[in-house]
Motif scaffolding. Structure first.
Motif, short mmCIF file in Angstrom:
data_model
loop_
_atom_site.label_atom_id
_atom_site.label_comp_id
_atom_site.label_asym_id
_atom_site.label_seq_id
_atom_site.Cartn_x
_atom_site.Cartn_y
_atom_site.Cartn_z
N ALA A 174 46.46 41.37 43.74
CA ALA A 174 46.61 41.67 42.32
C ALA A 174 45.31 41.55 41.55
O ALA A 174 45.07 42.28 40.58
N GLU A 175 44.43 40.63 41.98
CA GLU A 175 43.23 40.33 41.18
C GLU A 175 42.32 41.53 40.98
O GLU A 175 41.62 41.63 39.97
N ARG A 199 55.55 33.43 36.21
CA ARG A 199 55.42 32.38 37.23
C ARG A 199 53.99 31.84 37.33
O ARG A 199 53.73 30.91 38.09
N GLY A 200 53.08 32.46 36.61
CA GLY A 200 51.70 32.04 36.69
C GLY A 200 50.92 32.69 37.82
O GLY A 200 49.81 32.27 38.15
N GLU A 201 51.50 33.74 38.44
CA GLU A 201 50.80 34.45 39.51
C GLU A 201 49.76 35.41 38.93
O GLU A 201 49.88 35.84 37.77
N PRO A 202 48.74 35.75 39.72
CA PRO A 202 47.81 36.79 39.28
C PRO A 202 48.54 38.10 39.06
O PRO A 202 49.48 38.42 39.80
N ARG A 344 47.09 39.03 31.08
CA ARG A 344 45.85 39.39 31.76
C ARG A 344 45.68 40.90 31.90
O ARG A 344 44.58 41.43 31.78
N SER A 345 46.76 41.62 32.17
CA SER A 345 46.68 43.04 32.48
C SER A 345 46.44 43.88 31.23
O SER A 345 47.04 43.62 30.17
#
Length: 417
Positions: A174-175, A199-202, A344-345
């Motif tokens: 994902a990063e 969930r705090g995932e990237p 982030r996205s």
């Protein structure tokens, strides 16, 4: 029994279609004496039209073996990056023998194109993929025809679709990933990324959503109206059928491709009738260029796949009847879908001005739902004069839409989140 009746009809038309094809080739070959008969050209045109109306249309190939990048032709090889019962994650790997080109391609953005599971094969996005290969490393979801999936593989619902998109994103990484979703998958893609963010995932660097039903309450189309005017029980009783014994998926409940195709045709019957008549006239005039364009279009358009019944009914209920995503009431496997959790996205939404499948405003709704994304990382574009297919295929896609998508991805590819 409807599916079985369709199979009997297909078995009956098969030999007739083959005879028509052979007759068209014989009567249309100038080297054959029969081609000199009076009216032979008209008969050949009629036989070819009959052949194309009665033939089976198998899944087309992507046939992307090269692409234009960095002012030269580069080789492209199609690979399976991840194989699952319901979908293959395909990678279109680019190759070059020019060291400078190789170094440039190594640093280019990674893109996952999520193709619709809505009747047609992922090859409908061939032009999308080929164009993206100019400047990107490209993956695409290639959905498997449900009639070819053994019943032992189990059911496949909308929640399973969301989980599979999450799996693909994690597999690629994902990063450094940019996700492009076209039409139907805008909803499950937004759900998948929302859940990952919560969930705090990237999450991917950017999301590009094109012509999708994020909020079908806005500018409803005939597709939306059908879903809202009939209860879910009507769909269960009228469009869900069991795969017959001559397929690996025997016993699986599906929304058959042949019924979906009938629905596609019913949306614009006069246009398709005129197209076939024009094809016949082109054959009579010897206009092979236009005739070949017709063949290529309908080879793709008429190739359809069966959808798992669970996925189709879940989509009708969740997306088109109860509008759970825009209402903030959608739970996937017990987790609430909150697009506001995405921070982030970057987000780009694209709509066609004349889209008669996902009306204006339906995709733009993602901009309001994703309130956690700063305004400077969001953009919306309406493509003037574009219908549904025009935003991801054809000249308008290549000349108008793609530059916007490319520049948006580039803008957020190297910016730290």
């Amino acid at each position: 029994m409807l599916y079985q009746i369709h199979e009997w009809q297909r078995a009956f038309l098969g030999p007739l279609s083959q005879f028509a094809e052979a007759s068209a080739l014989t009567l249309g070959d100038p080297a054959q004496p029969w081609a000199q008969w009076p009216g032979a050209q008209r008969m050949a045109a009629g036989y070819e039209l009959l052949h194309r109306l009665g033939k089976d249309y198998e899944k087309p190939a992507f046939n992307i073996h090269s692409a234009r990048a960095h002012d030269q032709e580069i080789a492209v090889i199609e690979r399976v990056a991840l194989d699952t019962p319901f979908c293959q994650l395909k990678r279109f790997k680019r190759f070059s023998d020019d060291p400078a080109t190789i170094e440039a391609m190594k640093t280019e953005p990674v893109v996952l194109v999520v193709a619709p599971l809505s009747g047609h094969h992922a090859t409908l996005l061939r032009d999308t993929v080929r164009t993206l290969l100019r400047d990107h490393k490209v993956y695409v979801t290639d959905w498997v025809d449900a009639r070819m999936i053994p019943a032992e593989a189990g059911p496949f619902g909308l929640d399973d679709y969301v989980a599979l998109i999450e799996r693909f994103i994690r597999h690629i990484g994902a990063e450094s990933l940019h996700v492009i979703s076209v039409c139907q998958p805008t909803v499950p893609v937004l759900a998948a990324v929302s859940l990952m963010a919560a969930r705090g995932e990237p999450t991917p660097r950017s999301l590009t959503m094109m012509g999708g039903p994020i909020d079908p309450r806005r500018s409803p189309t005939s597709v939306n109206n059908l879903a809202t005017t009939q209860p879910l029980s009507w769909f269960k009783g009228n469009v869900i059928h069991t795969v017959p014994a001559n397929y690996p998926g025997h016993g699986r409940e599906v929304y058959p491709g042949f019924l979906q195709h009938a629905g596609f045709i019913a949306m614009n019957p006069s246009r398709h009738l005129q197209s076939h008549w024009d094809f016949y006239q082109n054959l009579l005039r010897g206009d092979q260029e236009d005739a070949e364009s017709h063949r290529k279009f309908y080879d793709e358009y008429n190739a359809v796949l069966d959808m798992p019944a669970e996925f189709y009914l879940d989509t009708i209920s969740t997306v088109f009847q109860n509008f759970l995503l825009p209402r903030g009431l959608w739970n996937v496997d017990g987790e609430r879908v909150k697009p506001s959790a995405i921070k982030r996205s970057a987000l780009l939404t694209i709509e066609g001005e004349l889209d008669d499948i996902s009306g204006p405003g339906q995709t733009q709704a993602a901009q309001e739902l994703c309130s956690g994304i700063p305004a400077k990382r969001r953009a919306h574009s309406v493509i003037e004069g574009a219908g549904h297919y025009g935003i991801f295929s054809g000249r308008r896609w290549r000349e108008v839409v793609y530059p916007q998508v490319r520049d948006f991805i580039r803008k957020f590819d190297d910016i730290p989140a």
